[in-house]
Design an enzyme around this catalytic site. Structure first.
Site, PDB file in Angstrom:
ATOM      1  N   SER A   1      -9.519  -8.306   6.713  1.00 26.91           N
ATOM      2  CA  SER A   1      -8.941  -7.404   5.755  1.00 26.91           C
ATOM      3  C   SER A   1      -7.567  -7.992   5.232  1.00 26.91           C
ATOM      4  O   SER A   1      -7.655  -8.043   4.119  1.00 26.91           O
ATOM      5  CB  SER A   1      -8.860  -6.163   6.489  1.00 26.91           C
ATOM      6  OG  SER A   1      -7.989  -5.349   5.716  1.00 26.91           O
TER       7      SER A   1
ATOM      8  N   SER B   1       0.905  -1.186   0.053  1.00 25.61           N
ATOM      9  CA  SER B   1      -0.198   0.086  -0.181  1.00 25.61           C
ATOM     10  C   SER B   1       0.788   1.458   0.011  1.00 25.61           C
ATOM     11  O   SER B   1       2.054   1.198   0.498  1.00 25.61           O
ATOM     12  CB  SER B   1      -0.816  -0.108   1.105  1.00 25.61           C
ATOM     13  OG  SER B   1      -0.120  -0.172   2.493  1.00 25.61           O
ATOM     14  N   ARG B   2       0.163   2.221  -0.613  1.00 21.96           N
ATOM     15  CA  ARG B   2       0.829   3.677  -0.255  1.00 21.96           C
ATOM     16  C   ARG B   2       0.538   4.136   1.289  1.00 21.96           C
ATOM     17  O   ARG B   2      -0.300   3.532   1.636  1.00 21.96           O
ATOM     18  CB  ARG B   2       0.276   4.777  -1.209  1.00 21.96           C
ATOM     19  CG  ARG B   2       0.438   4.327  -2.712  1.00 21.96           C
ATOM     20  CD  ARG B   2       0.165   5.344  -3.596  1.00 21.96           C
ATOM     21  NE  ARG B   2       0.378   5.129  -4.924  1.00 21.96           N
ATOM     22  CZ  ARG B   2       1.461   5.486  -5.905  1.00 21.96           C
ATOM     23  NH1 ARG B   2       2.545   5.589  -5.032  1.00 21.96           N
ATOM     24  NH2 ARG B   2       1.581   5.073  -7.021  1.00 21.96           N
ATOM     25  N   ALA B   3       1.395   5.099   1.584  1.00 29.24           N
ATOM     26  CA  ALA B   3       1.103   5.718   2.857  1.00 29.24           C
ATOM     27  C   ALA B   3      -0.235   6.543   2.749  1.00 29.24           C
ATOM     28  O   ALA B   3      -0.643   6.990   1.849  1.00 29.24           O
ATOM     29  CB  ALA B   3       1.908   6.785   3.177  1.00 29.24           C
TER      30      ALA B   3
ATOM     31  N   ASP C   1      -9.490  -0.598  15.913  1.00 26.34           N
ATOM     32  CA  ASP C   1      -8.555  -1.759  15.130  1.00 26.34           C
ATOM     33  C   ASP C   1      -9.422  -3.171  15.710  1.00 26.34           C
ATOM     34  O   ASP C   1      -8.892  -3.314  17.036  1.00 26.34           O
ATOM     35  CB  ASP C   1      -7.387  -2.020  15.216  1.00 26.34           C
ATOM     36  CG  ASP C   1      -6.728  -0.791  14.485  1.00 26.34           C
ATOM     37  OD1 ASP C   1      -7.050  -0.726  13.404  1.00 26.34           O
ATOM     38  OD2 ASP C   1      -5.998  -0.067  15.207  1.00 26.34           O
TER      39      ASP C   1
ATOM     40  N   THR D   1      -1.722   7.446   6.349  1.00 32.58           N
ATOM     41  CA  THR D   1      -1.609   8.351   7.491  1.00 32.58           C
ATOM     42  C   THR D   1      -0.105   8.471   7.944  1.00 32.58           C
ATOM     43  O   THR D   1       0.529   8.923   8.811  1.00 32.58           O
ATOM     44  CB  THR D   1      -2.264   7.775   8.816  1.00 32.58           C
ATOM     45  OG1 THR D   1      -2.160   6.364   8.978  1.00 32.58           O
ATOM     46  CG2 THR D   1      -3.867   7.837   8.493  1.00 32.58           C
ATOM     47  N   SER D   2       0.698   7.620   7.390  1.00 31.66           N
ATOM     48  CA  SER D   2       2.058   7.421   7.629  1.00 31.66           C
ATOM     49  C   SER D   2       2.995   8.182   6.562  1.00 31.66           C
ATOM     50  O   SER D   2       2.635   8.675   5.459  1.00 31.66           O
ATOM     51  CB  SER D   2       2.662   5.910   7.681  1.00 31.66           C
ATOM     52  OG  SER D   2       2.690   5.456   6.487  1.00 31.66           O
TER      53      SER D   2
ATOM     54  N   THR E   1       5.313   1.041   1.719  1.00 34.55           N
ATOM     55  CA  THR E   1       5.983   0.163   1.005  1.00 34.55           C
ATOM     56  C   THR E   1       6.197   0.584  -0.474  1.00 34.55           C
ATOM     57  O   THR E   1       7.285   0.871  -1.060  1.00 34.55           O
ATOM     58  CB  THR E   1       5.721  -1.196   1.207  1.00 34.55           C
ATOM     59  OG1 THR E   1       6.429  -1.456   2.501  1.00 34.55           O
ATOM     60  CG2 THR E   1       6.899  -2.190   0.341  1.00 34.55           C
TER      61      THR E   1
ATOM     62  N   LYS F   1       1.326  -0.616  16.569  1.00 31.73           N
ATOM     63  CA  LYS F   1      -0.491  -1.003  16.680  1.00 31.73           C
ATOM     64  C   LYS F   1      -0.720  -2.121  17.350  1.00 31.73           C
ATOM     65  O   LYS F   1      -1.637  -1.794  18.129  1.00 31.73           O
ATOM     66  CB  LYS F   1      -0.485  -1.587  15.246  1.00 31.73           C
ATOM     67  CG  LYS F   1      -2.087  -1.719  14.860  1.00 31.73           C
ATOM     68  CD  LYS F   1      -2.524  -1.742  13.366  1.00 31.73           C
ATOM     69  CE  LYS F   1      -3.718  -1.367  13.068  1.00 31.73           C
ATOM     70  NZ  LYS F   1      -3.627  -1.200  11.321  1.00 31.73           N
TER      71      LYS F   1
END
Lengths: 503, 503
Positions: free
Chosen positions: B274, B204-206, B266, B208-209, B213, B298
């Site tokens: 998911s 995934s793209r960022a 979460d 919230t970070s 990767t 997390k």
């Protein structure tokens, strides 16, 4: 923080997103780039000494200049920037109530300070619709206990205004909705005010129904009065029937209702907090709650009514409010008309003692006015209904109603729709059930409440006999197109009035 | 139904409202009037044989003509109308999954058909954001049991695509996020592919970070490959590291994540559904899950990790997936850099066996690659880490990584930011804790991930000694303004690296 990066000129977008503030920025504007804003980011916008947290929508074509942020109506109203004003945009801090929200979602009990934090963030628009929905869902079902219901009600009260009527009793009534045409309020207010009590009634407009009390009343007199105008009417006549939206007594409740309505999760706790926070904020001291019970009404069984009643009474007691409950028949529509003008016509025919006035509407209004008079301080219990009946029969209630209308801005006689078409029975028999929800839908398709003269007119009740080819009900509309639209739906659903074959 | 009343010409609004389709109509248009549409009404829009349910925003000025409906980007993409096309607008029927949603909100267990109805309505945009939020909230905490987790995972799979890689093992890894700089994936993929296994990795793209990767990989090679391009890379090289957003493996999950992320609820059940729905859809047969445990990661405790691990294993078993879990240290950032290019630099220095390569990143990558090789079919247990180490040390992993980059479109060396400024220690002592969340915020304020070369660089680890005036970390930025912005925030929070006074 250095704010040079985050300034944009403010313009009005002219888009109504209801109470949910939205800000529009171009994808390539320097604020989106430097702050990392993307579509649906929550954004803190400041201008002068005002601020609002809004949701970002990103403009991807050249409708918007790069140095401009456009504001939706609610964002514009919140910031109210001067001409050529600039806004400063940043990421908002997480809402102060985030831990309380999280705790409730994970099933913990909340205390008074938690609910207060949640309601503060609700009225200051710090919670997004997603967060508000999580709160509403986390309180659904049985997830708010008695103490939490009291705490939520107090928190709603704490973040709103309260009307002070001075000493003495202030009466009020509320119906836990769900019954088309159940327009008893104007009659009850007229009777109770004629009996010498104060009854400053605020009512709602329709949101999902074909008419709210405010819509029906507006056919006869202005209802969009602010607090000062409302106060003058009540000081002069003892009562009023105005639209609550202009008075904004419980702003937190107004916001939660926007979320609750499409979900249709009626939890007793939220319903009680909603109703009682509005009543206490309105300065009421003695409140009667009408709970209609029926298979297509909001409350569907006696056991559900008993639970709701217990929660209402316990919460009212904690708030020092005198509350009584009347459970009523919720099996079928009340009165003949459904729609603002048709319901106003029924109200007037009851107040005028017309021979053809709907007896069910008259009976319910007298039951409720009687119960409210019985609960009033100094009343002789059990005499209320007789007093109400006398005030209605002798014309005192009609005179009081007309005086209230005059004080609110002047009385108007309801009009009649230019296009009327009957829907006929397709068989002979006896009326079994009436599908209140579909009947309401026909009235809405005919144009109610937007078109005040539109709606449904029917004198049939459960148990009445009907012959094939006789009219079940009439559709009233402003235009032939709307008439046709409603008629088609009604024809496609012939069981709105279920006809059982008799003997 | 008569549709003459409800037609409007369709235009593109050029507004991005993310996955939430919006339609804009003028307040006075005949459709708003005849249908009774107001702001935020849910509207069914049809054009040709396509339809979409959208949320209405009401235009109150003269920006929009009366016979026109403007569509947001996602509504436009869903309807894809031709030039001068007309749309027909009506009230949508309630979603088929409404009873299941209501049941879950009221605390009932759901079965497979319920979850299937909910996921079907999710991917077809039949559920509003408010309804999706209610679903997510109703499943939060412990409200999804083991059987429901399996049923939800299967329902997510049923409404998406599945990649078929033919017979044989397909390996994959996933990290339950929360650790800045933890960019082991490119190294692991290179090692595992060099060992001769297939490992088609989507990342995934960022959101919230400061970097996902996919963002870090994109500094070195193209990642926005579609399914066919991805398949060609894997057939040639055994592995790939591409952006999952282009492949869209679990569309229901993508939609739920949009709601879950701002709420940060979460629940193990939702997390497991998911992750595993995406892995099964990707055609994986052997999956390793990395669970970093730490106070700002997390997963914050061993007991929480144990619960999550049990739920992962039980669900994987029900789906016929071979799953193993490795719990890792989540106390501090991994590698030196935080931000796409700085993390890519660390990845390359490990692959190149540079003497100055971050040892923690190398160690973690070898641990995870080893565990994955141990779990692969035919492996001799316990030999995996040694094999991984050999493939890294002898350059086979670097050659494989370069080959994968070439197959994805060509390798690029990461760049260096033109503006770099150190933040100095304000006292002498020993590094106690590192606040991963605030450190990530500094990197984002510096421009990451939008600016790939922006971020944080630091070699300090917990326990290291530091003297007053020595650099704690460097801020890297594309522009002096962004540098200043991040530096101000870092200066205002001197405890991001907590310095304990020694002895």
């Amino acid at each position: 923080m250095n704010s040079a990066h985050s300034r944009l000129r403010l313009v009005r977008a002219g888009i109504d997103t209801y109470q949910q503030p939205v800000v529009y920025m171009h994808r390539d504007c320097h604020v989106c780039r430097s702050e990392g804003f993307t579509a649906l980011t929550r954004v803190l916008a400041r201008s002068g000494d005002r601020e609002v947290v809004a949701t970002l929508n990103v403009v991807v074509d050249d409708h918007l200049e790069l140095d401009v942020a456009a504001l939706s109506e609610s964002a514009w109203t919140a910031l109210w920037p001067g001409p050529e004003a600039w806004g400063v945009f940043s990421h908002p801090e997480p809402p102060a109530s985030a831990p309380a929200l999280r705790a409730k979602v994970f099933g913990q009990r909340l205390g008074e300070t938690d609910f207060l934090a949640l309601m503060r963030d609700t009225v200051s628009n710090r919670l997004s619709d997603i967060e508000l929905t999580a709160f509403v869902t986390a309180c659904a079902g049985e997830r708010l206990d008695k103490e939490e219901t009291v705490a939520l009600t107090k928190a709603m009260l704490a973040v709103g205004e309260r009307i002070d009527w001075g000493s003495g009793a202030v009466l009020d009534k509320h119906c836990v909705g769900g019954l088309p045409g159940n327009r008893t309020t104007p009659i009850i207010v007229a009777i109770v005010a004629a009996a010498g009590y104060r009854i400053p009634k605020t009512s709602s407009r329709a949101i999902t129904s074909p008419a709210g009390t405010a819509d029906a009343m507006e056919v006869m007199a202005p209802v969009a009065l602010d607090l000062e105008a409302m106060r003058r009417v009540v000081e002069r006549e003892g009562g009023c029937i105005v639209w609550g939206g202009k008075v904004r007594l419980s702003p937190a409740d107004d916001i939660l209702i926007r979320i609750e309505r499409p979900l249709d999760f009626d939890s007793d706790g939220q319903l009680v907090a909603s109703v009682l926070s509005k009543k206490v904020a309105a300065g009421s001291t003695h409140v009667l709650i009408d709970i209609p019970i029926g298979p297509t009404a909001k409350v569907r069984s006696s056991s559900a009514a008993a639970l709701l009643e217990a929660r209402l009474l316990a919460t009212a007691q904690a708030l020092g409010l005198n509350l009584s409950v009347l459970r009523t028949d919720g099996f079928q529509p009340v009165g003949y008309g459904i729609g603002p003008a048709l319901e106003a016509r029924d109200v007037l025919s009851v107040l005028r003692n017309d021979a053809a006035a709907p007896r069910d509407l008259r009976g319910r209004a007298l039951d409720l006015a009687g119960a409210l008079l019985d609960a009033a301080p100094g009343a002789e219990p059990g005499k209320g209904r007789a007093i109400a009946s006398t005030l209605l029969d002798n014309g005192a209630a009609l005179r009081k109603f007309m005086a209230i209308c005059e004080a609110q801005g002047g009385f108007t006689e309801p009009g009649i729709a230019p296009h009327i078409r009957p829907v006929f029975a397709n068989r002979t028999g006896q009326i079994g059930q009436i599908d209140n929800r579909r009947l309401a839908k026909v009235a809405k398709l005919a144009g109610a409440p937007g078109s005040a003269i539109a709606g449904i007119d029917s004198r049939l009740r459960i148990g009445d006999g009907i012959k094939i080819g006789e009219p079940l009900f009439e559709v009233h509309a402003r235009s032939p197109g709307e008439l046709e639209y409603a008629f088609e739906y009604a024809s496609a659903h012939p069981d709105i009035f279920e006809i059982g074959v008799g003997q």
